[in-house]
Design a protein around this motif. Structure first.
Motif, short mmCIF file in Angstrom:
data_model
loop_
_atom_site.label_atom_id
_atom_site.label_comp_id
_atom_site.label_asym_id
_atom_site.label_seq_id
_atom_site.Cartn_x
_atom_site.Cartn_y
_atom_site.Cartn_z
N VAL A 82 0.85 -1.18 0.00
CA VAL A 82 0.00 0.00 0.00
C VAL A 82 0.90 1.24 0.00
CG1 VAL A 82 -1.66 1.36 1.33
CG2 VAL A 82 -1.94 -1.11 1.17
N ASP A 83 0.64 2.16 -0.92
CA ASP A 83 1.39 3.41 -0.93
C ASP A 83 0.73 4.49 -0.08
OD1 ASP A 83 3.45 2.59 -2.79
OD2 ASP A 83 1.91 2.62 -4.33
N THR A 84 -0.61 4.50 -0.08
CA THR A 84 -1.36 5.49 0.69
C THR A 84 -2.56 4.83 1.36
OG1 THR A 84 -0.74 7.24 -0.88
CG2 THR A 84 -2.60 7.70 0.57
N PHE A 85 -2.77 5.18 2.63
CA PHE A 85 -3.96 4.72 3.34
C PHE A 85 -4.97 5.86 3.39
CE2 PHE A 85 -0.98 1.59 5.13
CZ PHE A 85 -1.73 0.42 4.96
N ILE A 86 -6.26 5.51 3.28
CA ILE A 86 -7.35 6.48 3.31
C ILE A 86 -8.26 6.12 4.46
CG2 ILE A 86 -9.37 7.37 2.08
CD1 ILE A 86 -6.56 5.88 0.07
N LEU A 87 -8.52 7.08 5.35
CA LEU A 87 -9.40 6.88 6.49
C LEU A 87 -10.68 7.68 6.27
CD1 LEU A 87 -9.74 5.73 9.43
CD2 LEU A 87 -8.90 7.96 10.22
N SER A 88 -11.82 7.03 6.37
CA SER A 88 -13.09 7.73 6.18
C SER A 88 -14.00 7.48 7.38
CB SER A 88 -13.79 7.26 4.90
OG SER A 88 -14.36 5.98 5.07
N LYS A 89 -14.82 8.49 7.65
CA LYS A 89 -15.83 8.39 8.71
C LYS A 89 -17.20 8.34 8.06
CE LYS A 89 -17.88 10.86 12.56
NZ LYS A 89 -18.11 12.19 13.14
N GLU A 90 -18.01 7.40 8.45
CA GLU A 90 -19.33 7.22 7.86
C GLU A 90 -20.19 8.47 8.05
OE1 GLU A 90 -22.73 4.34 9.23
OE2 GLU A 90 -21.18 3.18 8.15
N GLY A 91 -20.73 8.99 6.93
CA GLY A 91 -21.61 10.14 6.99
C GLY A 91 -20.92 11.48 7.05
N ALA A 92 -19.59 11.50 7.04
CA ALA A 92 -18.86 12.78 7.12
C ALA A 92 -18.91 13.51 5.80
CB ALA A 92 -17.41 12.53 7.53
N ALA A 93 -19.04 14.84 5.87
CA ALA A 93 -19.11 15.63 4.64
C ALA A 93 -17.73 16.03 4.13
CB ALA A 93 -19.93 16.90 4.90
N HIS A 94 -16.73 16.01 5.00
CA HIS A 94 -15.40 16.45 4.58
C HIS A 94 -14.66 15.34 3.83
CE1 HIS A 94 -13.81 13.99 7.86
NE2 HIS A 94 -14.67 14.59 8.67
N TYR A 128 -8.87 2.20 3.87
CA TYR A 128 -8.66 1.59 2.55
C TYR A 128 -7.21 1.83 2.15
CZ TYR A 128 -13.76 2.29 2.53
OH TYR A 128 -15.09 2.30 2.85
N GLY A 129 -6.75 1.05 1.19
CA GLY A 129 -5.41 1.23 0.66
C GLY A 129 -5.45 1.57 -0.82
N SER A 130 -4.46 2.35 -1.28
CA SER A 130 -4.32 2.64 -2.71
C SER A 130 -2.84 2.54 -3.09
CB SER A 130 -4.86 4.03 -3.06
OG SER A 130 -4.01 5.04 -2.57
#
Length: 475
Positions: free
Chosen positions: A340-352, A386-388
């Motif tokens: 993985v080169d970059t990890f992405i962290l997301s929050k459910e329902g977040a607008a940002h 997630y990973g990308s």
């Protein structure tokens, strides 16, 4: 010899004519074109000469009312490519030769290059832009044209190992309104500079002004599963007449008429259809008025990320644990045994926008730590990571298992201020009551007044109560 010497003396005694190609001097193979030669009003015949030819290309008398000689080419072939001059004859003798006119025939080579613009096809006045012409074919030169006319001198192509193609970069500094228009690029070889390839697809550039940037929204979120529908909405409180959506790195510049809401917003919906891997990318939108050819400043960029394009799922954990108190520090750790080169962290329902971090590798373990300081209840929610990989940064792995972060307790600072304020009010009331009691008491020199005040039952009770309140606040 005498005749040749005399002819040379006579040639050039009149003003040189002008030469012009219609519809343009860059013409597609097989198309019809005309070369015009216009001399002085008393010119009787005009002669067209092609560089490298021993004989004149043609001789024509001038046509009225234009008083120009017309040389028609019904179907252009590669033999017509080259440099041309013309000269005319009148009773006063021969004219000088015209300036050179370069005739280029395109479509001779069938491997067409591609053209893109960096950073975007919409460039603000005064900024810089770079037009990138890329070809799989090893042409010696790549040339850029604007609106079918030769715009810049050709450039040597360079082989770029990272893309396994040839390219030339055309840099334009301090963009002006003259740089708005349609561009193409072609390839050619050094031995045949007047014979070009088929053109690239057209690329239209736009100039943006200083008007207020619109907002770009996605009601379906920014991290999407394939097959789902996606509509991006561009809106503004400025009454724009049209909006345009652009996808970075060669996407189309799509324009829509706007709708107006009752609250005074102008908006346009761009439906991208079912999500595919090609949908992933960075998007921006612009607004414009009908009477203006300039676009607004760009909206903030929006990344659309597609899930499940890499065959693994990272893991997500919380340190110190998933339930913390307001004001604590929290770290969300994303890990993967796959590259993985970059990890992405997301929050459910977040607008940002989702958070991104470059991964750190230890042996075959890739990880990233998303740190949160002095958390509040607003950070409570469900998280996934997630990973990308760098070659396709908008295509993600499957998501990790969800992790619930719970931030308990309110904001202690605000709570303490409220309690301190309440205690201060009680103390003020207490002071007023003590003073009134002290003033009404009879004079008795045998006992100090302060002792009589403290012996008053009501005052003592109030005093004790207020002390308890103050003690609870920690003051």
């Amino acid at each position: 010899m005498t005749f040749t010497f005399t002819a040379l003396l006579c040639l050039g005694t009149l003003h040189k004519p002008t030469i012009k190609a219609e519809p343009a001097s860059v013409v597609t193979s097989g198309s019809h074109m005309t070369i015009w030669c216009q001399g002085t009003l008393d010119a009787e015949i005009c002669v067209l000469h092609k560089e490298g030819s021993q004989k004149p290309w043609g001789t024509q008398t001038r046509e009225k009312p234009e008083n120009k000689a017309k040389f028609s080419i019904p179907s252009v072939t590669q033999q017509h490519g080259g440099q041309y001059r013309c000269y005319c004859y009148s009773s006063a003798g021969w004219s000088e030769r015209s300036d050179n006119m370069e005739l280029v025939v395109t479509g001779i080579y069938h491997n067409k290059p591609s053209l893109s613009v960096l950073p975007s096809p919409v460039v603000a006045l005064g900024e810089n832009m770079t037009l990138q012409c890329v070809s799989k074919e090893g042409y010696d030169k790549l040339v850029l044209t604007k609106d079918d006319q030769k715009f810049l001198s050709s450039m040597n192509s360079q082989f770029i190992h990272s893309i396994i193609q040839y390219q030339a970069l055309f840099s334009i500094d301090h963009v002006t309104s003259d740089h708005r228009g349609t561009f193409r690029c072609y390839g050619y070889y050094n031995q045949t500079p007047h014979l070009w390839s088929v053109p690239s697809e057209t690329l239209e550039t736009h100039i943006s002004g200083l008007s207020k940037k619109p907002s770009l929204l996605s009601h379906q979120g920014q991290i999407l599963d394939p097959g789902k529908s996606l509509t991006l909405q561009c809106c503004s409180d400025i009454n724009y007449d049209r909006f345009a959506l652009y996808k970075l790195e060669g996407g189309n510049f799509t324009q829509h008429r706007v709708q107006w809401t009752q609250s005074g917003l102008s908006l346009a919906n761009f439906t991208l259809g079912p999500v595919r891997s090609s949908t992933g990318g960075q998007y921006r939108c612009y607004g414009a008025h009908n009477l203006s050819s300039e676009w607004s400043a760009s909206s903030d960029p929006m990344d659309i990320l597609i899930i499940g394009q890499l065959p693994f799922s990272p893991s997500l954990s919380v340190k110190p644990n998933s339930t913390v108190h307001s004001g604590d520090n929290v770290t969300l750790l994303c890990q993967s045994t796959y590259k993985v080169d970059t990890f992405i962290l997301s929050k459910e329902g977040a607008a940002h926008q989702p958070q991104r971090l470059k991964s750190k590798s230890e042996a075959w373990d890739f990880k990233a730590e998303f740190s949160m300081s002095a958390v509040t209840s607003a950070l409570s929610g469900t998280y996934r990571c997630y990973g990308s990989q760098d070659p396709s940064p908008y295509l993600l792995s499957h998501g990790s298992a969800p992790v619930e972060l719970i931030v308990s307790g309110g904001d202690h600072t605000v709570e303490n201020l409220i309690r301190m304020g309440f205690a201060a009010v009680i103390l003020i009331i207490l002071g007023i009551l003590v003073f009134e009691t002290w003033a009404r008491m009879p004079r008795d020199t045998t006992q100090p007044r302060c002792s009589k005040v403290l012996s008053n039952l009501y005052t003592t009770l109030v005093y004790k109560k207020s002390c308890n309140v103050v003690r609870e606040t920690g003051c």
